[in-house]
Design a protein around this motif. Structure first.
Motif, mmCIF file in Angstrom:
data_model
loop_
_atom_site.group_PDB
_atom_site.id
_atom_site.type_symbol
_atom_site.label_atom_id
_atom_site.label_comp_id
_atom_site.label_asym_id
_atom_site.label_seq_id
_atom_site.Cartn_x
_atom_site.Cartn_y
_atom_site.Cartn_z
ATOM 1 N N ARG A 123 0.930 -1.157 0.392
ATOM 2 C CA ARG A 123 -0.556 0.325 -0.474
ATOM 3 C C ARG A 123 1.171 1.400 -0.227
ATOM 4 N N VAL A 124 0.084 2.528 -0.493
ATOM 5 C CA VAL A 124 0.800 3.702 -0.793
ATOM 6 C C VAL A 124 0.775 3.685 0.616
ATOM 7 N N GLU A 125 1.686 4.295 1.198
ATOM 8 C CA GLU A 125 2.034 5.328 2.596
ATOM 9 C C GLU A 125 1.737 6.999 2.492
ATOM 10 N N GLY A 126 0.572 7.643 2.425
ATOM 11 C CA GLY A 126 0.483 8.609 2.475
ATOM 12 C C GLY A 126 -1.263 8.217 0.981
ATOM 13 N N ARG A 127 -1.481 9.769 0.153
ATOM 14 C CA ARG A 127 -2.518 9.520 -0.760
ATOM 15 C C ARG A 127 -1.917 8.989 -2.278
ATOM 16 N N GLY A 128 -2.523 8.439 -3.559
ATOM 17 C CA GLY A 128 -1.430 8.590 -4.634
ATOM 18 C C GLY A 128 -1.448 7.314 -4.682
ATOM 19 N N ALA A 129 -1.252 7.010 -6.043
ATOM 20 C CA ALA A 129 -1.440 5.693 -6.585
ATOM 21 C C ALA A 129 0.248 5.472 -7.925
ATOM 22 N N LEU A 130 0.596 4.543 -7.385
ATOM 23 C CA LEU A 130 1.612 4.196 -8.058
ATOM 24 C C LEU A 130 1.696 3.384 -9.224
ATOM 25 N N ASP A 131 2.131 3.079 -10.505
ATOM 26 C CA ASP A 131 2.013 2.689 -11.545
ATOM 27 C C ASP A 131 3.228 2.247 -11.241
ATOM 28 N N PRO A 132 2.635 0.292 -12.085
ATOM 29 C CA PRO A 132 3.949 0.121 -12.366
ATOM 30 C C PRO A 132 4.922 0.278 -13.045
ATOM 31 N N GLY A 133 6.593 -0.626 -11.970
ATOM 32 C CA GLY A 133 7.793 -0.158 -12.808
ATOM 33 C C GLY A 133 8.113 1.073 -11.894
ATOM 34 N N THR A 134 7.291 1.909 -10.941
ATOM 35 C CA THR A 134 8.076 2.943 -9.955
ATOM 36 C C THR A 134 8.984 2.489 -8.970
ATOM 37 N N PRO A 135 9.928 2.906 -8.834
ATOM 38 C CA PRO A 135 10.507 3.034 -7.489
ATOM 39 C C PRO A 135 10.383 3.636 -6.533
ATOM 40 N N VAL A 136 10.190 2.369 -4.942
ATOM 41 C CA VAL A 136 9.872 3.357 -3.689
ATOM 42 C C VAL A 136 10.730 2.028 -3.399
ATOM 43 N N ARG A 137 10.478 2.608 -1.683
ATOM 44 C CA ARG A 137 10.777 2.615 -0.598
ATOM 45 C C ARG A 137 9.789 2.550 0.496
ATOM 46 N N VAL A 138 10.622 0.675 1.570
ATOM 47 C CA VAL A 138 9.680 0.064 3.009
ATOM 48 C C VAL A 138 9.876 1.093 3.511
ATOM 49 N N VAL A 139 8.439 2.051 4.466
ATOM 50 C CA VAL A 139 8.442 2.799 4.817
ATOM 51 C C VAL A 139 8.035 2.302 6.292
ATOM 52 N N ARG A 140 7.325 0.582 5.863
ATOM 53 C CA ARG A 140 6.682 0.102 7.267
ATOM 54 C C ARG A 140 6.423 -1.373 6.891
ATOM 55 N N ILE A 141 6.086 -1.543 8.369
ATOM 56 C CA ILE A 141 5.204 -3.792 7.266
ATOM 57 C C ILE A 141 4.397 -3.719 8.347
ATOM 58 N N ASP A 142 3.247 -4.217 8.007
ATOM 59 C CA ASP A 142 2.213 -4.190 8.997
ATOM 60 C C ASP A 142 1.486 -5.380 8.881
#
Length: 157
Positions: A123-142
């Motif tokens: 899930r995205v932390e915050g608002r918005g949607a991310l398209d496939p291929g977008t680089p991300v960082r893990v901020v937390r695990i639930d």
């Protein structure tokens, strides 16, 4: 009076049982507390074998155990844990890990592939949607869900 005399005569059996119980518990916990208590019990057994009265045996055992717990246990624990691997593991190892979005990810659902090769529900932390291929960082695990932020957001203060 005869009952108390019998207890004092066979106190050594009680000390042996107590020492063995403490050693078994120590083998299960590996915390050095029950080892120190068993050494205190050994001191009580020694006092019994030297003919000390039961009240003195208990005081000697308690004093020896207390001194060992307060003086000897802390350096032993430091020495034992000196060689531990400081590398984070489990969930802690995932925090801050880079990844790429596999399926469109929003604050409701999504999927990412992390740098370690694991594929996670995300899930995205915050608002918005991310398209496939977008680089991300893990901020937390639930639970089994990784909460991610786009890589660009983390780089800007």
């Amino acid at each position: 009076m005869e009952f108390i005399q019998t207890i004092e005569d066979f106190a050594w059996i009680g000390w042996l049982v107590l020492i063995l119980v403490f050693l078994v518990i120590e083998m299960l916990t590996l915390d050095f507390t029950f080892l120190m208590l068993s050494i205190g019990g050994l001191a009580g057994l020694g006092a019994d074998l030297l003919g000390a009265p039961l009240w003195l045996q208990v005081i000697i055992a308690a004093a020896v155990a207390a001194v060992l717990i307060l003086v000897l246990r802390p350096p032993l624990l430091r020495r034992l844990r000196r060689g531990e691997d400081p590398t984070p593991s489990n969930v802690d190892a995932l925090l801050g890990l880079a990844g790429r979005v596999l399926a469109t990810t929003s604050e409701v659902a999504g999927q990412v592939k992390l740098a370690n090769g694991d594929i996670w529900t995300a899930r995205v932390e915050g608002r918005g949607a991310l398209d496939p291929g977008t680089p991300v960082r893990v901020v937390r695990i639930d639970g089994a869900t990784a909460f991610v932020r786009p890589e660009l957001e983390e780089q800007t203060p």
